[in-house]
Scaffold this motif. Structure first.
Motif, mmCIF file in Angstrom:
data_model
loop_
_atom_site.group_PDB
_atom_site.id
_atom_site.type_symbol
_atom_site.label_atom_id
_atom_site.label_comp_id
_atom_site.label_asym_id
_atom_site.label_seq_id
_atom_site.Cartn_x
_atom_site.Cartn_y
_atom_site.Cartn_z
ATOM 1 N N VAL A 90 0.685 -1.243 -0.011
ATOM 2 C CA VAL A 90 0.019 -0.122 -0.033
ATOM 3 C C VAL A 90 1.035 1.275 0.154
ATOM 4 O O VAL A 90 0.454 2.422 -0.507
ATOM 5 C CB VAL A 90 -0.759 -0.202 1.197
ATOM 6 C CG1 VAL A 90 -2.277 -1.127 0.913
ATOM 7 C CG2 VAL A 90 -0.262 -0.434 2.389
ATOM 8 N N ASP A 91 2.052 1.165 0.513
ATOM 9 C CA ASP A 91 2.885 2.264 0.566
ATOM 10 C C ASP A 91 3.325 2.745 -0.837
ATOM 11 O O ASP A 91 3.609 3.800 -1.164
ATOM 12 C CB ASP A 91 4.241 2.187 1.407
ATOM 13 C CG ASP A 91 4.756 0.823 1.346
ATOM 14 O OD1 ASP A 91 4.105 -0.105 0.614
ATOM 15 O OD2 ASP A 91 5.957 0.755 1.726
ATOM 16 N N ARG A 92 3.725 1.579 -1.533
ATOM 17 C CA ARG A 92 3.972 1.783 -2.950
ATOM 18 C C ARG A 92 3.068 2.520 -4.014
ATOM 19 O O ARG A 92 3.192 3.286 -4.590
ATOM 20 C CB ARG A 92 4.390 0.450 -3.687
ATOM 21 C CG ARG A 92 5.585 -0.212 -3.200
ATOM 22 C CD ARG A 92 6.127 -1.571 -3.670
ATOM 23 N NE ARG A 92 6.328 -1.347 -5.165
ATOM 24 C CZ ARG A 92 6.300 -2.545 -5.923
ATOM 25 N NH1 ARG A 92 5.876 -3.571 -5.435
ATOM 26 N NH2 ARG A 92 6.555 -2.226 -7.235
ATOM 27 N N ILE A 93 1.629 2.182 -3.694
ATOM 28 C CA ILE A 93 0.783 2.856 -4.343
ATOM 29 C C ILE A 93 0.469 4.219 -4.087
ATOM 30 O O ILE A 93 0.428 5.163 -4.819
ATOM 31 C CB ILE A 93 -0.718 1.878 -4.390
ATOM 32 C CG1 ILE A 93 -1.530 2.566 -5.764
ATOM 33 C CG2 ILE A 93 -1.202 2.042 -3.199
ATOM 34 C CD1 ILE A 93 -0.971 2.149 -7.114
ATOM 35 N N ALA A 94 0.488 4.530 -2.904
ATOM 36 C CA ALA A 94 0.467 5.883 -2.005
ATOM 37 C C ALA A 94 1.514 6.615 -2.713
ATOM 38 O O ALA A 94 1.377 7.862 -3.131
ATOM 39 C CB ALA A 94 0.238 5.720 -0.639
ATOM 40 N N GLY A 95 2.693 6.173 -2.861
ATOM 41 C CA GLY A 95 3.873 6.845 -3.160
ATOM 42 C C GLY A 95 3.632 7.490 -4.803
ATOM 43 O O GLY A 95 3.686 8.543 -5.018
ATOM 44 N N VAL A 96 3.256 6.524 -5.570
ATOM 45 C CA VAL A 96 2.917 6.958 -7.076
ATOM 46 C C VAL A 96 1.650 8.059 -7.187
ATOM 47 O O VAL A 96 1.519 8.736 -8.129
ATOM 48 C CB VAL A 96 2.637 5.832 -7.866
ATOM 49 C CG1 VAL A 96 3.849 4.866 -8.016
ATOM 50 C CG2 VAL A 96 1.305 5.153 -7.611
ATOM 51 N N CYS A 97 0.474 7.981 -6.447
ATOM 52 C CA CYS A 97 -0.426 8.832 -6.182
ATOM 53 C C CYS A 97 -0.005 10.163 -5.551
ATOM 54 O O CYS A 97 -0.406 11.157 -6.361
ATOM 55 C CB CYS A 97 -1.596 8.213 -5.306
ATOM 56 S SG CYS A 97 -2.592 6.721 -6.091
ATOM 57 N N GLY A 98 0.850 10.027 -4.861
ATOM 58 C CA GLY A 98 1.605 11.389 -4.486
ATOM 59 C C GLY A 98 2.448 12.022 -5.504
ATOM 60 O O GLY A 98 2.249 13.184 -5.533
ATOM 61 N N ALA A 99 3.157 11.248 -6.344
ATOM 62 C CA ALA A 99 3.861 11.835 -7.555
ATOM 63 C C ALA A 99 3.225 12.140 -8.321
ATOM 64 O O ALA A 99 3.485 13.467 -9.014
ATOM 65 C CB ALA A 99 4.960 10.675 -8.008
ATOM 66 N N GLN A 100 2.016 11.602 -8.813
ATOM 67 C CA GLN A 100 1.052 12.320 -9.730
ATOM 68 C C GLN A 100 0.724 13.470 -9.293
ATOM 69 O O GLN A 100 0.068 14.622 -10.121
ATOM 70 C CB GLN A 100 -0.053 11.264 -9.905
ATOM 71 C CG GLN A 100 -0.860 11.600 -11.493
ATOM 72 C CD GLN A 100 -2.061 10.915 -11.359
ATOM 73 O OE1 GLN A 100 -2.937 10.734 -10.487
ATOM 74 N NE2 GLN A 100 -2.494 10.327 -12.560
ATOM 75 N N GLN A 101 0.390 13.654 -7.840
ATOM 76 C CA GLN A 101 -0.315 14.847 -7.305
ATOM 77 C C GLN A 101 0.616 16.157 -7.399
ATOM 78 O O GLN A 101 0.249 17.066 -7.827
ATOM 79 C CB GLN A 101 -0.667 14.651 -5.794
ATOM 80 C CG GLN A 101 -1.091 16.174 -4.974
ATOM 81 C CD GLN A 101 -2.326 16.606 -5.714
ATOM 82 O OE1 GLN A 101 -3.222 15.558 -6.061
ATOM 83 N NE2 GLN A 101 -2.215 17.599 -5.935
#
Length: 238
Positions: A90-101
């Motif tokens: 879950v930390d990996r998917i949260a990281g890419v969502c943060g990057a897209q933001q």
């Protein structure tokens, strides 16, 4: 106000957001302290990412009007193309969502330097493809000590010598410069393949590596919290 909780193995990181703006961050190592905080903070929305603690129990401590648990079935602001989403950290998917933001409509490589080094790629169209996982810095030192008969347990130093002149300094050189070359090499390969690539570095070892890499990177220690907030806002607006 939004409360996001990143509950790891040894502590819980809590971010307080006013829409997209991180206004405060807390770290809790004791469950009772986290419970007391959540019960007394007047949040509107709440999301939790947890690796080993019952997320439903933690969610019951907050009076937030809307609550979400990060799970592979939760709608995301990116399209998840991972072949086995149920196994994705879950930390990996949260990281890419943060990057897209941070960098919308941009090819992004997220490097999370923690216990393991994870590399995760989201393209300019918002498609998350996956990446790679390798041993982190501490794990490399631990492995050399554990799986050999005579190598000592040593630790990273900021000013490691390229040419070690003792067993300890040779191990430091190998682990540190080997990992730096790995990261640089991965960045180079992605940069050759994807135009306008942005590289975002996060994780516990961010401070150790951010000034040692030659490649242009954007250090964002709180990327996972920002990503969780992005996922929260995406679901609140649905």
């Amino acid at each position: 106000m939004n409360i996001v909780v990143d509950y790891g193995n040894s502590s819980a990181k809590v971010g307080i957001f006013d829409h997209h703006t991180l206004t405060d961050k807390r770290v809790f190592r004791e469950e009772e302290a986290l419970k007391d905080f959540l019960q007394n903070f007047p949040a509107d929305h709440f999301i939790i990412s947890s690796v080993n603690t019952d997320a439903h129990t933690v969610g019951s401590w907050t009076t937030a009007k809307k609550k979400f648990i990060l799970h592979y079935t939760l709608p995301l602001p990116v399209k998840n193309l991972y072949a086995t989403p149920q196994t994705l950290g879950v930390d990996r998917i949260a990281g890419v969502c943060g990057a897209q933001q941070i960098f919308p409509a941009t090819n992004c490589l997220v490097i999370d330097a923690g216990t393991c080094i994870t590399y995760d790629f989201v393209d300019a169209q918002g498609n998350y493809h996956g990446g790679s996982i390798s041993p982190g810095l501490k794990m490399r030192f631990d492995a050399m000590h554990t799986f050999t008969a005579r190598l000592p347990l040593v630790h990273a130093v900021a000013d490691a010598a390229l040419i070690g002149n003792s067993t300890e300094t040779c191990m430091q050189s190998g682990a540190i410069f080997g990992l730096i070359e790995e990261i640089e090499g991965i960045i180079r390969r992605y940069s050759e393949k994807f135009d306008g690539l942005k590289v975002i570095l996060c994780g516990g070892d961010t401070g150790f590596f951010e000034n040692k890499l030659k490649a242009s990177i954007f250090a964002s220690p709180e990327l996972v919290l920002s990503g969780l907030n992005s996922i929260l806002l995406h679901n609140v607006s649905r």
